[in-house]
Design a protein around this motif. Structure first.
Motif, short mmCIF file in Angstrom:
data_model
loop_
_atom_site.label_atom_id
_atom_site.label_comp_id
_atom_site.label_asym_id
_atom_site.label_seq_id
_atom_site.Cartn_x
_atom_site.Cartn_y
_atom_site.Cartn_z
N GLU A 35 0.98 -0.98 -0.23
CA GLU A 35 0.10 0.10 0.12
C GLU A 35 0.42 1.56 -0.17
O GLU A 35 0.49 2.11 -0.99
N ILE A 36 2.26 0.93 1.06
CA ILE A 36 2.51 2.60 1.29
C ILE A 36 3.80 2.58 -1.01
O ILE A 36 3.85 3.56 -0.67
N TYR A 37 3.40 1.32 -1.25
CA TYR A 37 4.51 2.03 -2.38
C TYR A 37 3.90 1.62 -3.54
O TYR A 37 3.97 2.88 -4.21
N ASN A 38 2.28 1.66 -3.30
CA ASN A 38 1.29 2.24 -4.54
C ASN A 38 0.43 3.17 -4.31
O ASN A 38 0.79 4.60 -5.20
N LYS A 39 1.25 3.87 -3.20
CA LYS A 39 0.20 5.19 -2.62
C LYS A 39 1.49 6.67 -2.68
O LYS A 39 1.27 7.34 -3.12
N ASN A 40 2.13 6.30 -1.87
CA ASN A 40 3.37 6.91 -1.39
C ASN A 40 4.41 7.18 -2.07
O ASN A 40 5.19 8.02 -2.89
N MET A 41 4.62 6.13 -3.56
CA MET A 41 5.40 6.40 -5.06
C MET A 41 4.75 6.63 -6.24
O MET A 41 4.89 7.32 -6.31
N CYS A 42 3.62 5.33 -6.22
CA CYS A 42 3.12 5.28 -7.91
C CYS A 42 2.43 6.71 -7.92
O CYS A 42 2.36 6.84 -9.40
N THR A 43 1.65 6.97 -7.42
CA THR A 43 1.02 8.16 -7.23
C THR A 43 1.36 9.43 -7.58
O THR A 43 0.47 10.15 -7.83
#
Length: 810
Positions: free
Chosen positions: A606-614
């Protein structure tokens, strides 16, 4: 491993424009040259100005892991190799110059003096120039409340060597070294004359002028080496540079220290020639040791470690030579301190620059409180200290031992003040102003980070004497946290806002960051209690750990991640990037997980998808905080920043749990952003804004945090201690069962010792007929107070709690 000048000097270094005007650099434009950095080594390859002559300059600093003597030597070498690829004989001349000074205003004060020296042994002839730098300083002594003038010795030197006369004749070597002891670096006429000599013959005139410089004049020294190279032949020319500044003193007064190298070269500031010559003699050994250390990292088949990663891993270690101070006692010591410094096992004091002051406070509206540069801040060393723990573990231990010494000698200092760092104003542990971000009385995370660092350094050294020394402070730190911050007495710490490293981020109650650290610190403490055979504290910390771990999950887990806190505030459901730092630290130190693995994986993704990818700016790294919809949490400064150390910790946590693709993508994005887009090679910032418009704290040891990732990687391979190696799923259950069984055995031994004390043997001397003989008798021991024993019912309770917890935690 220390700067060559007084540590809070920050001179503006620049290239002298007169040099470019008077010296002809037209043949070297840089288009055909390449630089390679792999600290503490670097190579520059020149295919210019002569395309038939391949030049390579190999630069070496003696920064050698596990070498606690040579790593302190203030010197470096430049090893030039030249290959003649043409069918013709060529003459190669190299000129090496150095200005007497630090690049600051003192260079032009006058009173500086250069002196030529020579040394000959069986194989080589050494030629060098020592430069005495006269730099008296007036420093306001805050303790004495007066200005004191100091004129500490400061010297520099450059040196080279050529084969001895006998070797030159025997091997038909054409080589010559020439010099100019003194020339004026701010005089166009002097610079032009020096260059004219060198350009005309490839040699200097051996002028030996040793007069002191006049005010307004800057002076330098020059060495030139000329060698003949035959077709397809390779020759080597080596230069060394050294400095001898035995005393470290701060502009703000306070204590003055001897630098570590004075243990081997003396404290009088008269060793500059020896240091420069020793560097020329020892550099091959340095190179061999450094290569032996670096080769396994470079040859690893693990594809995870890309070339960029390996480069960053070594090059960020440059912090250790520019932002640390390694001491060997102070100028004024007690008899007890003197004996300690003179002992064989003494490793000195090691101070890591944490920041230059409270500059960030001006950005958030807090009042500034001028404390000057600070060292050994627990926040910085929490992740940055892994480099020391892996490469110089005894220095990591020395930092922790200094806290013990301070506790014994400075009774009035608050516990948490110790962990906030040391101020250069007095080189003593700081009290910081209430109401600012440095209100250490309110900080919750420092005690917990200290406990975890103690265990990390214990695992790095397997030094049980160190653990014995630190154990009382570990207990005191956790007791302080429990009594002060467990507001509802449930076993979990409660935040009241602004009481962690994220001091601008509003959080209340049970928090993901501090709560996770608390759980991990308790688990580390109970293991330390086991090693110390401290049964009562083992049971206490074990019970507290189990309760707090359950509360942490119950209060914060929302099915996707651990919320910022369990309050009802608007930001309570924010997604914090560093929420799993406690779990990562626990696993990496061989303690096992503190939260269920499946929850940790879900949260990391979730951190990977929300805090970086977006991020609208693209994949430039992981931002500290986002909202559930993936937008950046703009509630404060901290939530909007991207911090390299946080990114490295996240990558390490991902690697631990098998998320290697996400880990690799994160790292590549972070390193590409800092090195390629921002250009911060060798100077990684502590943080930068998501839009790249501002950076903070480039002097901090954030770059060293990449070694936290390396620590996690190596922790899967081996620990020095043979116990509890695994971090697999089966590890946790076996770990707890093993610990419980051993505690029970220890308890049984104490009971038996209490019930059946061994007999006491008494030796007496009896005199019979003028002769003395030994008489041995056995007597019952007097009744002694029994050792602390855990009652069987309590021990059984612990066993029951362990078995019940296996389904949830283990």
């Amino acid at each position: 491993m220390h700067p060559p000048v007084n540590v809070d000097d920050n001179p503006t270094l620049h290239t002298n424009p007169l040099v470019h005007k008077c010296w002809d650099f037209n043949g070297v434009k840089g288009n055909s040259s390449t630089y390679y950095g792999l600290f503490p080594q670097a190579w520059t390859v020149y295919n210019e100005p002569d395309p038939d002559l391949e030049l390579k300059c190999h630069q070496i600093s003696p920064v050698i892991p596990h070498n606690y003597s040579h790593s302190s030597i203030p010197a470096g070498v430049f090893v030039w190799t030249a290959k003649n690829n043409s069918p013709h004989v060529k003459d190669l001349s190299l000129l090496f110059t150095f200005q007497n000074g630090t690049g600051g205003k003192s260079d032009a004060k006058g009173g500086h003096q250069n002196t030529m020296f020579r040394h000959i042994d069986e194989d080589y002839e050494y030629i060098g120039i020592s430069m005495k730098h006269d730099d008296p300083r007036e420093i306001f002594d805050r303790d004495a409340h007066k200005t004191v003038k100091h004129n500490d010795p400061v010297s520099f030197a450059v040196a080279t060597r050529i084969e001895s006369k006998e070797r030159r004749l025997k091997d038909n070597i054409k080589a010559r070294a020439t010099f100019a002891t003194t020339f004026q670096t701010n005089s166009e006429a002097s610079l032009t004359a020096l260059w004219s000599q060198f350009k005309k013959r490839g040699e200097l005139d051996n002028t030996n002028l040793s007069e002191k410089s006049k005010p307004g004049t800057t002076i330098g020294s020059a060495l030139a080496v000329k060698k003949r190279i035959g077709p397809n032949e390779v020759v080597t020319i080596t230069f060394s540079i050294a400095w001898d500044c035995p005393i470290a003193r701060f502009k703000s007064g306070g204590k003055a220290f001897y630098r570590r190298y004075t243990r081997y070269f003396g404290k009088r500031g008269e060793a500059i020639q020896r240091i420069a010559i020793d560097a020329l003699k020892e550099w091959t050994g340095w190179h061999n040791q450094i290569t032996k250390w670096q080769r396994p990292y470079l040859k690893e088949k693990e594809k995870f470690w890309s070339k960029k990663m390996r480069s960053a891993l070594f090059n960020e270690l440059n912090y250790l030579v520019g932002s640390t101070l390694w001491t060997n006692g102070s100028l004024i010591m007690t008899e007890e301190e003197t004996q300690l410094v003179q002992s064989k096992e003494y490793m000195g004091g090691f101070y890591c620059l944490s920041d230059y002051g409270d500059s960030i406070d001006s950005l958030i509206g807090n009042p500034k409180f001028d404390i000057g540069p600070t060292f050994n801040n627990c926040d910085q060393l929490f992740t940055g200290g892994h480099a020391l723990a892996l490469l110089w573990p005894h220095l990591a231990v020395a930092i922790q031992k200094a806290i013990v010494t301070t506790v014994k000698t400075e009774k009035k200092i608050d516990w948490q003040t110790l962990l906030e760092g040391i101020s250069s104003y007095s080189m003593s542990w700081q009290r910081k102003k209430k109401g600012t971000r440095n209100d250490t009385v309110r900080r919750q995370d420092l005690n917990l980070k200290f406990v975890l660092q103690v265990y990390r350094d214990f695992r790095a050294t397997d030094d049980k004497a160190f653990l014995k020394l630190m154990w009382p402070l570990v207990r005191r730190a956790l007791k302080h946290s429990k009594e002060k911050f467990d507001l509802n007495f449930d076993g979990m710490l409660e935040s009241v806002g602004g009481d962690s490293t994220y001091y601008t981020w509003p959080s209340r109650g049970c928090t993901a960051y501090t709560g996770g650290l608390w759980v991990a610190a308790l688990k580390a403490a109970k293991v330390m209690a086991y090693y110390r055979k401290d049964i009562s504290h083992y049971v206490y910390f074990d019970d507290l750990y189990k309760r707090s771990a359950q509360i942490y999950v119950d209060e914060l887990w929302n099915g996707k991640y651990f919320k910022l806190d369990n309050s009802e505030s608007k930001a309570s459901d924010s997604l914090m990037a560093e929420q799993l730092v406690g779990n990562w630290y626990s696993i990496s130190c061989g303690l096992g997980r503190t939260i269920p693995t499946e929850q940790a994986k879900i949260a990391l993704l979730e951190i990977y998808n929300k805090n970086m990818c977006t991020l609208p700016q693209g994949k430039i790294g992981v931002v500290n905080g986002t909202r559930p919809d993936g937008s950046i949490d703009s509630s404060c400064l901290h939530s909007k920043l991207i911090c390299p150390n946080v990114n490295f910790v996240l990558a390490a946590a991902m690697y631990q749990l098998g998320l290697k693709t996400e880990c690799l993508n994160l790292l590549n994005n972070m390193i590409d952003t800092i090195y390629n887009q921002m250009g911060y090679c060798y100077q990684m910032p502590a943080a930068f804004s998501a839009d790249g418009s501002a950076t903070f704290g480039s002097s901090m040891c954030s770059g060293l945090s990449i070694w936290a990732l390396r620590w996690s990687f190596e922790s899967e391979i081996s620990f020095q201690s043979s116990e509890f190696k695994s971090t697999s799923e089966e590890y946790d259950e076996k770990f707890e069962q093993n610990m419980t069984q051993r505690i029970a055995m220890l308890n049984d031994k104490q009971l038996k010792r209490r019930e059946n004390p061994p007999p006491r043997t008494i030796n007496r001397e009896a005199s019979v007929g003028g002769k003395t003989s030994a008489v041995t008798s056995t007597a019952a021991r007097p009744v002694q107070p029994p050792p602390p024993v855990i009652e069987d019912s309590l021990l059984n309770s612990v066993r029951t709690k362990v078995s019940r917890s296996l389904s949830f935690m283990f």
